[in-house]
Design a protein around this motif. Structure first.
Motif, mmCIF file in Angstrom:
data_model
loop_
_atom_site.group_PDB
_atom_site.id
_atom_site.type_symbol
_atom_site.label_atom_id
_atom_site.label_comp_id
_atom_site.label_asym_id
_atom_site.label_seq_id
_atom_site.Cartn_x
_atom_site.Cartn_y
_atom_site.Cartn_z
ATOM 1 N N SER A 89 53.482 9.572 -26.064
ATOM 2 C CA SER A 89 53.425 8.279 -25.389
ATOM 3 C C SER A 89 54.843 7.762 -25.225
ATOM 4 O O SER A 89 55.805 8.350 -25.732
ATOM 5 N N GLU B 117 44.308 4.197 -25.442
ATOM 6 C CA GLU B 117 43.913 5.107 -24.365
ATOM 7 C C GLU B 117 43.798 6.555 -24.822
ATOM 8 O O GLU B 117 43.396 7.416 -24.038
ATOM 9 N N ALA B 118 44.134 6.835 -26.077
ATOM 10 C CA ALA B 118 43.911 8.180 -26.626
ATOM 11 C C ALA B 118 42.951 8.133 -27.795
ATOM 12 O O ALA B 118 42.964 9.016 -28.653
ATOM 13 N N HIS C 61 41.580 2.953 -14.689
ATOM 14 C CA HIS C 61 42.184 4.289 -14.680
ATOM 15 C C HIS C 61 42.305 4.834 -13.256
ATOM 16 O O HIS C 61 42.554 6.031 -13.079
ATOM 17 N N THR D 137 52.934 4.493 -20.760
ATOM 18 C CA THR D 137 51.998 5.579 -20.496
ATOM 19 C C THR D 137 51.665 6.345 -21.779
ATOM 20 O O THR D 137 52.542 6.773 -22.518
ATOM 21 N N ASN D 138 50.379 6.512 -22.007
ATOM 22 C CA ASN D 138 49.867 7.291 -23.133
ATOM 23 C C ASN D 138 49.338 8.606 -22.565
ATOM 24 O O ASN D 138 48.327 8.621 -21.866
ATOM 25 N N TYR D 139 50.018 9.706 -22.887
ATOM 26 C CA TYR D 139 49.640 11.010 -22.349
ATOM 27 C C TYR D 139 48.612 11.726 -23.218
ATOM 28 O O TYR D 139 48.123 12.789 -22.852
ATOM 29 N N ARG E 176 49.777 -0.133 -12.798
ATOM 30 C CA ARG E 176 49.015 0.473 -13.892
ATOM 31 C C ARG E 176 48.929 -0.525 -15.052
ATOM 32 O O ARG E 176 49.929 -1.019 -15.540
ATOM 33 N N VAL F 245 46.937 4.488 -19.185
ATOM 34 C CA VAL F 245 46.776 5.903 -18.850
ATOM 35 C C VAL F 245 47.846 6.306 -17.835
ATOM 36 O O VAL F 245 48.451 5.450 -17.179
#
Length: 453
Positions: free
Chosen positions: A46, A167-168, A428, A39-41, A128, A104
């Motif tokens: 991450s 993803e960021a 997403h 997961t990339n916050y 995911r 995500v």
């Protein structure tokens, strides 16, 4: 940056007696990758990218392919591998096949399954990353492992890259590596990656496969309103929140003029021909209802878009703040970035400051040449009713990181999809999933592609 050796703690899915078919391992590998929570916050936060990159390294090492793990920050790992076995035509520039391992966030309570359990049900793989983009990660690994075992070289050298941080926006992945390690990409002239090659069923004897040849640019803008602070019970004609709210309403309700990119024009022409309809540019989504949910994505590529996404201001209910801020997500048609910025400034008005916080270029290439021919040929080997067509993507990929490099970037992660599947909503989205048959189809098509490209 540091280079790290791959971990060997977890054994590969298949070791002895592995099938040599290109699609044999794709489901198992995809399940394995989904169980790695990557997961990339955003904002630099991450998890899991290093462990997932090490897992990819293990898959490659098992068939004798070495790789390099590069970290732009601790545990933000990108994997790079050069594959040029005997029989490859080394006179042809390498084909860059780039993927990303991050995903995500997924709120488990919103899902009907555990988003990281990689559950198989209803002939689909749920989790995911199932479509964005561990499906293509798995296709590539399954195909390469199969070809090594079969001693079948690709026609040209292959440069495999599994990026972190896509993803960021890719700052800790593609953008930094392109700046600091340009030698990894400078000899590549063509690239394929995600969000392209998926099917749109017209009828049983015709399926359009959308190949991404262009993507909108991205510009994130900050609006700043400054006024006069004071008591909430008093009249105040210099209220920063009021000024900001007015600007956001004007921007959010603005009707942007159509700016049709050549890829968009070509796609709409194919749709008109295939469905026997005339596209109304003033009401694209209604005209294209026969295309199903994809009409939403196509509608977003008809013109620039700007959406308010964040707002901040004030600190107590009875205090008028002296400052308020908002964030905007802008996406521009290639060639129309300045029009977007100028229009936002005009709509915001003279009392609002407009600052650019993030800018990512638009990407475009021509839908022609040997690479496109290879896509059509490889699709036809598995679907005789396939027709590859170009389209413009409303979002963005790691291709934006290669600014200034002469690389033709395409979205080609082939999937033959059930007509009833709302595919674009899965990116997403909650309950992200991919049909098992689509995964296997994609691996076989990619295998053909490496013979011809």
């Amino acid at each position: 940056m540091t280079s790290r050796q791959p971990s060997s703690q977890t054994p590969p899915v298949q070791t002895e007696n592995a099938s040599r078919r290109p699609d044999a391992e794709v489901v198992d590998i995809c399940r394995d990758l989904i169980t790695h929570d990557t997961t990339n916050y955003g904002a630099g936060e991450s998890k899991g990218e290093r462990e997932c990159a090490e897992r990819v390294a293990e898959y490659l090492a098992e068939v004798g392919i070495s790789s390099e793990l590069i970290e732009t920050e601790p545990r933000r790992s990108t994997l790079v591998a050069h594959w040029e076995p005997e029989g490859t035509d080394s006179s042809v520039p390498p084909l860059l096949i780039h993927c990303h391992t991050d995903v995500v966030p997924a709120v488990a309570g919103d899902w009907s399954v555990d988003p990281f359990a990689a559950e198989v049900k209803d002939d689909m793989l749920w989790g995911r990353g199932a479509v964005d983009m561990k499906d293509f990660d798995a296709m590539l690994l399954s195909v390469v492992r199969s070809r090594v075992r079969e001693r079948r070289a690709p026609r040209r050298p292959i440069r495999m890259v599994f990026f972190a941080d896509e993803e960021a926006g890719g700052e800790l992945g593609s953008h930094t590596l392109a700046r600091t390690r340009p030698e990894l990409f400078n000899d590549c002239t063509d690239a394929i990656s995600e969000v392209g090659g998926f099917s749109l069923t017209v009828r049983e004897d015709l399926r359009l496969y959308l190949v991404q040849t262009a993507e909108k640019g991205l510009v994130w803008l900050k609006l700043i309103a400054e006024g006069r602070a004071g008591h909430g019970s008093m009249r105040n004609h210099e209220n920063a929140i009021t000024e900001l709210a007015g600007a956001l309403h004007r921007i959010g309700t603005h009707r942007w003029p159509d700016r049709l990119h050549p890829a968009q024009k070509a796609f709409l022409a194919e749709v008109e021909d295939a469905f026997g309809i005339e596209v109304d540019n003033d009401d694209v989504e209604q005209t294209l209802e026969r295309l199903g949910s994809i009409s939403r994505m196509i509608g977003a590529t008809m013109h620039n878009t700007v959406n308010p996404t964040m707002i901040e201001g004030g600190y107590k209910a009875n205090v008028i703040p002296g400052r308020a801020e908002a964030q905007l997500d802008g996406r521009f048609i290639p060639g129309f970035e300045q029009e977007l910025i100028d229009t936002v400034r005009e709509l915001a008005g003279p009392t609002i400051q407009v600052e650019t916080t993030v800018r990512r270029r638009a990407v475009e290439t021509e839908f022609a040449g040997g690479l496109v021919d290879a896509m059509q040929w490889s699709l036809s080997q598995e679907d005789p009713h396939a027709k590859a067509v170009p389209y413009l993507l409303s979002a963005g990929t790691d291709a934006k990181g290669f600014e200034g490099m002469d690389i033709n970037c395409f979205g080609f992660a082939p999937l033959r999809l059930p007509p009833e599947l709302d595919f674009t909503a899965l990116f997403h989205g909650v309950d992200e999933r991919v049909p098992l048959e689509s995964l296997e189809f994609g691996a076989r098509v990619l295998d053909h592609f490496l013979d011809r490209v």
